[in-house]
Design a protein around this motif. Structure first.
Motif: not given
Length: 60
Positions: A7-14
């Protein structure tokens, strides 16, 4: 713990996509197709994040 890291990785990408969209819109003569693709990617990530949130709730 793996879900949180994902989720942290996806939030950064977002956030990166949000920045790219903002930059694209501000540039003169921006590319409509690129903008649509960036927004599509951002929406896909948002959907993935929501799915992970649901999974995380079901685990706890």
């Amino acid at each position: 713990m793996a879900i949180k890291a994902h989720m942290d990785s996806l939030n950064r990408r977002h956030q990166e996509l949000e920045t790219a969209i903002s930059s694209e819109v501000k540039s003169p003569g921006y590319n409509d197709l690129r903008l649509v693709e960036l927004k599509r990617q951002k929406l896909k990530i948002k959907d993935q994040l929501e799915e992970l949130r649901v999974q995380s709730k079901n685990i706890n």
